[in-house]
Motif scaffolding. Structure first.
Motif, PDB file in Angstrom:
ATOM      1  N   PHE A  76       0.791  -1.203   0.050  1.00 34.01           N
ATOM      2  CA  PHE A  76      -0.048   0.162   0.037  1.00 34.01           C
ATOM      3  C   PHE A  76       0.880   1.297   0.015  1.00 34.01           C
ATOM      4  O   PHE A  76       2.094   0.996   0.392  1.00 34.01           O
ATOM      5  N   GLY A  77       0.233   2.162  -0.566  1.00 33.52           N
ATOM      6  CA  GLY A  77       0.744   3.562  -0.602  1.00 33.52           C
ATOM      7  C   GLY A  77      -0.103   4.673  -0.001  1.00 33.52           C
ATOM      8  O   GLY A  77      -1.485   4.399  -0.146  1.00 33.52           O
ATOM      9  N   LEU A 135       3.773  14.021  -4.590  1.00 35.58           N
ATOM     10  CA  LEU A 135       3.886  12.935  -3.741  1.00 35.58           C
ATOM     11  C   LEU A 135       3.707  11.613  -4.572  1.00 35.58           C
ATOM     12  O   LEU A 135       4.046  10.389  -4.339  1.00 35.58           O
ATOM     13  N   ALA A 136       2.457  11.655  -5.496  1.00 38.26           N
ATOM     14  CA  ALA A 136       2.130  10.453  -6.119  1.00 38.26           C
ATOM     15  C   ALA A 136       3.440   9.826  -6.949  1.00 38.26           C
ATOM     16  O   ALA A 136       3.561   8.773  -7.026  1.00 38.26           O
ATOM     17  N   VAL A 151      -3.479   2.500  -3.593  1.00 40.78           N
ATOM     18  CA  VAL A 151      -3.073   3.970  -2.837  1.00 40.78           C
ATOM     19  C   VAL A 151      -4.156   4.346  -1.988  1.00 40.78           C
ATOM     20  O   VAL A 151      -5.464   4.584  -2.731  1.00 40.78           O
ATOM     21  N   PHE A 152      -4.115   4.668  -0.778  1.00 38.53           N
ATOM     22  CA  PHE A 152      -5.256   5.403  -0.101  1.00 38.53           C
ATOM     23  C   PHE A 152      -4.795   6.898   0.150  1.00 38.53           C
ATOM     24  O   PHE A 152      -3.508   7.071   0.614  1.00 38.53           O
ATOM     25  N   ASP A 176      -4.284  -1.902 -12.749  1.00 40.25           N
ATOM     26  CA  ASP A 176      -2.716  -1.817 -12.368  1.00 40.25           C
ATOM     27  C   ASP A 176      -2.636  -1.382 -10.910  1.00 40.25           C
ATOM     28  O   ASP A 176      -1.699  -1.510 -10.270  1.00 40.25           O
ATOM     29  N   LEU A 177      -3.630  -0.380 -10.699  1.00 36.63           N
ATOM     30  CA  LEU A 177      -3.681   0.342  -9.650  1.00 36.63           C
ATOM     31  C   LEU A 177      -5.005   0.802  -9.019  1.00 36.63           C
ATOM     32  O   LEU A 177      -5.695   1.238  -9.599  1.00 36.63           O
TER      33      LEU A 177
END
Length: 244
Positions: A76-77, A135-136, A151-152, A176-177
């Motif tokens: 996770f991110g 950031l992303a 990603v949260f 993919d995400l």
């Protein structure tokens, strides 16, 4: 400056105060309490015998983590916006965001209960789309073996920035995400694909605070509604991609 805020509060000609997202030991909060006028708090702090308007940020973020774990994600991110730690006396110009910090902590605590999971946090100081892009990129522009599969983002603004970076990198959402946001702003449902997010009635929260303050100012018992935050599952989350 803090002294200026205290002076403003001391001299304010008001019938009631609404305190929103402040620390208990903030000078302005202390001065409000000293004035002994009707008081309502929103988001933070929770004070004895003071009506509180807000949601359980940590529980809502935990539900996000549970959703992604159930889909099979383990890497996770988090796009975070914590502001400074309240014990940090060096960066006093950066605001403390207690509710946001509760979202990150609730998410991380839930993920940590599952073996072989990892969480990478990228934290911003300003809440802008441009900062979200920066950031992303730090989270996603890495080798696939280290890249989060989900990603949260602690706000929808940051989540939608992750969309743009994913598109730049050729990553498909959600194949993919997976991406999840928080707040359910109008742009969330219009995103391509529509963003899975935590829905809360931000305007309703403000109306509830105003009604409670008016009740107190007019000598009535304040009506404090039970505010909920619901996970709106849309098309931006799916099981993680299979690795070759």
């Amino acid at each position: 400056e803090a002294d200026d805020v205290g002076d403003v509060v001391r001299g304010a000609l008001v019938d009631a105060f609404i305190v929103c997202s402040m620390l208990e030991d903030d000078e302005a909060v202390e001065v409000v309490l000293q004035r002994r006028l009707p008081l309502v708090t929103v988001g933070h702090p929770r004070l004895p015998d003071v009506p509180f308007i807000g949601i359980d940020n940590a529980r809502a973020a935990a539900r996000v983590a549970e959703h992604l774990l159930e889909l099979g994600h383990r890497r996770f991110g988090v796009l975070d916006l914590p502001g400074r730690d309240p014990d940090d006396t060096e960066h006093v110009d950066v605001p403390v965001r207690i509710g946001i910090r509760e979202r990150t902590e609730g998410f991380r605590r839930t993920v940590a209960k599952v073996p072989r999971t990892s969480v990478t946090v990228a934290a911003a100081d300003v809440h802008t789309h441009a900062e979200g892009l920066r950031l992303a990129r730090a989270l996603l522009d890495v080798p696939a073996s280290r890249r989060p599969t989900a990603v949260f983002a602690v706000t929808d603004v940051l989540a939608l920035a992750a969309y743009d970076v994913a598109h730049e990198l050729g990553l498909r959402i959600p194949e993919d995400l997976s991406v999840v946001g928080f707040d359910d702003i109008e742009a969330a449902a219009r995103a391509n694909p529509p963003l899975t997010t935590v829905s809360q009635d931000l305007e309703g929260k403000g109306r509830a605070a105003a009604r409670a303050a008016l009740d107190l100012a007019e000598g009535r018992t304040a009506k404090v509604p039970r505010l909920s935050a619901e996970l709106e599952v849309r098309a931006s989350t799916a099981p993680p991609p299979r690795r070759p």
